[in-house]
Enzyme design. Structure first.
Site, PDB file in Angstrom:
ATOM      1  N   ARG A   1       0.734  -1.093  -0.014  1.00 37.01           N
ATOM      2  CA  ARG A   1       0.005   0.048  -0.044  1.00 37.01           C
ATOM      3  C   ARG A   1       0.886   1.266  -0.125  1.00 37.01           C
ATOM      4  O   ARG A   1       2.091   1.229   0.512  1.00 37.01           O
ATOM      5  CB  ARG A   1      -0.870   0.146   1.266  1.00 37.01           C
ATOM      6  CG  ARG A   1      -2.017  -0.848   1.306  1.00 37.01           C
ATOM      7  CD  ARG A   1      -3.052  -0.590   0.142  1.00 37.01           C
ATOM      8  NE  ARG A   1      -4.146  -1.321   0.274  1.00 37.01           N
ATOM      9  CZ  ARG A   1      -4.309  -2.601  -0.638  1.00 37.01           C
ATOM     10  NH1 ARG A   1      -3.448  -2.641  -1.396  1.00 37.01           N
ATOM     11  NH2 ARG A   1      -5.508  -3.247  -0.569  1.00 37.01           N
TER      12      ARG A   1
ATOM     13  N   HIS B   1      -2.005   0.499  -9.948  1.00 40.29           N
ATOM     14  CA  HIS B   1      -2.361  -0.833  -8.535  1.00 40.29           C
ATOM     15  C   HIS B   1      -3.012  -1.956  -9.433  1.00 40.29           C
ATOM     16  O   HIS B   1      -4.263  -2.140  -9.277  1.00 40.29           O
ATOM     17  CB  HIS B   1      -3.633   0.129  -7.817  1.00 40.29           C
ATOM     18  CG  HIS B   1      -3.664  -0.677  -6.559  1.00 40.29           C
ATOM     19  ND1 HIS B   1      -4.071  -0.083  -5.422  1.00 40.29           N
ATOM     20  CD2 HIS B   1      -3.864  -1.914  -6.295  1.00 40.29           C
ATOM     21  CE1 HIS B   1      -4.259  -0.912  -4.312  1.00 40.29           C
ATOM     22  NE2 HIS B   1      -3.978  -2.325  -5.099  1.00 40.29           N
TER      23      HIS B   1
ATOM     24  N   GLU C   1      -4.438   7.635  -4.684  1.00 45.96           N
ATOM     25  CA  GLU C   1      -4.815   6.794  -6.043  1.00 45.96           C
ATOM     26  C   GLU C   1      -6.166   7.221  -6.408  1.00 45.96           C
ATOM     27  O   GLU C   1      -7.018   7.349  -5.787  1.00 45.96           O
ATOM     28  CB  GLU C   1      -4.777   5.282  -5.854  1.00 45.96           C
ATOM     29  CG  GLU C   1      -3.272   4.705  -5.399  1.00 45.96           C
ATOM     30  CD  GLU C   1      -3.469   3.192  -5.199  1.00 45.96           C
ATOM     31  OE1 GLU C   1      -4.284   2.599  -5.323  1.00 45.96           O
ATOM     32  OE2 GLU C   1      -2.238   2.801  -4.617  1.00 45.96           O
TER      33      GLU C   1
END
Ligand SMILES: NC(=O)c1ccc[n+]([C@@H]2O[C@H](COP(=O)([O-])OP(=O)(O)OC[C@H]3O[C@@H](n4cnc5c(N)ncnc54)[C@H](O)[C@@H]3O)[C@@H](O)[C@H]2O)c1
Ligand SMILES: O=C(O)[C@H](O)CO
Length: 324
Positions: free
Chosen positions: A237, A285, A266
């Site tokens: 993360r 991601h 994000e």
């Protein structure tokens, strides 16, 4: 009467049909401007929620007094207030295992792309710069035979260790909450402190969950401990790394590069200083983002949800809840 669920992640037709056989489904597209309002409208009757990437705060949970289960299409559960869900007697489930190998592939893709400068040089060719043979200024560094340091020796950590030891002849160091003797035996891995790992590894790969103990785990001090030729790969993360400190270390070439799949914010802003650096490979991601794995995750999430709503203990229950 069928129980009602709110779905906020698109499912394949077969999974949708399976769900509709058992429950009444309200589909909400949370990417649309009116998505949150529609979700709020649908919550009062909901017994279950199925989706991902939605921060379910207390104000949303207050709207769903009948909620029994939240089935997340992810292994990471940092988006949820687990204690609050437990307090309300709401089960939280996730999708471990089915994404492990794909996410480890992504970790290796980032290691290889960063070390061998794949993105930078592919763009260089595309931009018409390949007019003569390359010189040392374009050389990368090897991956095989180097030392990989894995921070968080869990499911994905071990899948990385296997690839590193068996496929790339790498030495594997790891730092984790607990020793993993079986992993050490299988992949000749060695446990060490975080500081020793940072000092010795050529590649540092982060595979810890985001938690109070891992937020900001890699900051300026830790980056300064890394070798100047080392590469940081983050597939966990974004908030595990102090992004500002990372930008400074990369700018000053205090480390060789970074392969990043996850970010503090994000989607990553196109203005991010990380995107100004040619020693950064940034992906959106995509750790688990293959067709096969996303389908397996969705199937797992549907199974978890239906089993919880049927009064069973779902296979991937994250929290212990007392239901009265
Ligand atoms: N980039 C992506 O798309 C993607 C995909 C899948 C998973 N992930 C992330 O990867 C994480 C790990 O997934 P997993 O299935 O391997 O989980 P896991 O629980 O099997 O492994 C995590 C490991 O980290 C260790 N750990 C936890 N806190 C630690 C600390 N403070 N210091 C050292 N070690 C610590 C745990 O003991 C465990 O061994 C997920 O929580 C998620 O955040 C990202
Ligand atoms: O945690 C996960 O499963 C991945 O980050 C995908 O969201």
């Amino acid at each position: 009467m069928k129980k009602r669920i709110v779905l906020y992640k698109r499912l394949s037709d077969d999974l949708m049909a399976r769900l509709q056989n058992h429950v009444e489904v309200t589909w909400v597209d949370t990417t649309q401007p009116d998505g949150l309002a529609r979700l709020r409208d649908a919550l009062p009757g909901a017994h279950g929620l199925l989706g991902a990437s939605l921060r379910l705060d207390a104000s949303l949970l207050d709207l769903a007094p009948q909620l029994e289960v939240v089935s997340s299409v992810s292994v990471g559960v940092d988006n949820y207030d687990v204690a609050e869900l437990s307090r309300r007697g709401v089960m939280l489930t996730n999708t471990p295992d089915v994404l492990t190998e794909t996410t480890a592939d992504t970790g290796f893709a980032l290691m290889l792309a960063t070390a061998r400068r794949v993105v930078e040089l592919a763009n260089w060719v595309r931009d018409g710069h390949w007019q003569a043979n390359l010189g040392p200024g374009h050389f990368g560094s090897d991956v095989h035979g180097k030392t990989l340091g894995i921070v968080g020796m869990g499911r994905i950590g071990e899948a990385l260790a296997r690839r590193a030891a068996a496929g790339f002849g790498m030495r594997v160091l790891y730092h984790s909450q607990r020793a993993k003797p079986e992993v050490e035996a299988r992949h000749a891995a060695r446990q060490c402190s975080l500081d020793e790992l940072l000092q010795q590894a050529d590649f540092v790969c982060l595979t810890v969950p985001l938690s109070v103990s891992t937020e900001g785990l890699i900051g300026a001090r830790e980056l300064a401990l890394m070798k100047d030729e080392a590469i940081l790969v983050n597939i966990s993360r974004g908030r595990v790394v102090d992004e500002q400190a990372l930008v400074e270390a990369l700018r000053a070439r205090r480390i060789r590069g970074a392969g990043l799949d996850v970010f503090v914010q994000e989607p990553l802003s196109v203005d991010s200083p990380l995107l100004q650096l040619d020693n950064v490979v940034a992906t959106p991601h995509i750790g688990s983002a293959t067709e096969e794995t996303r389908q397996a995750m969705a199937r797992c999430a549907v199974d978890n949800l239906l089993s919880a709503l049927a009064g069973e203990r779902p296979a991937n229950l994250v929290n212990e809840v007392c239901r009265t």
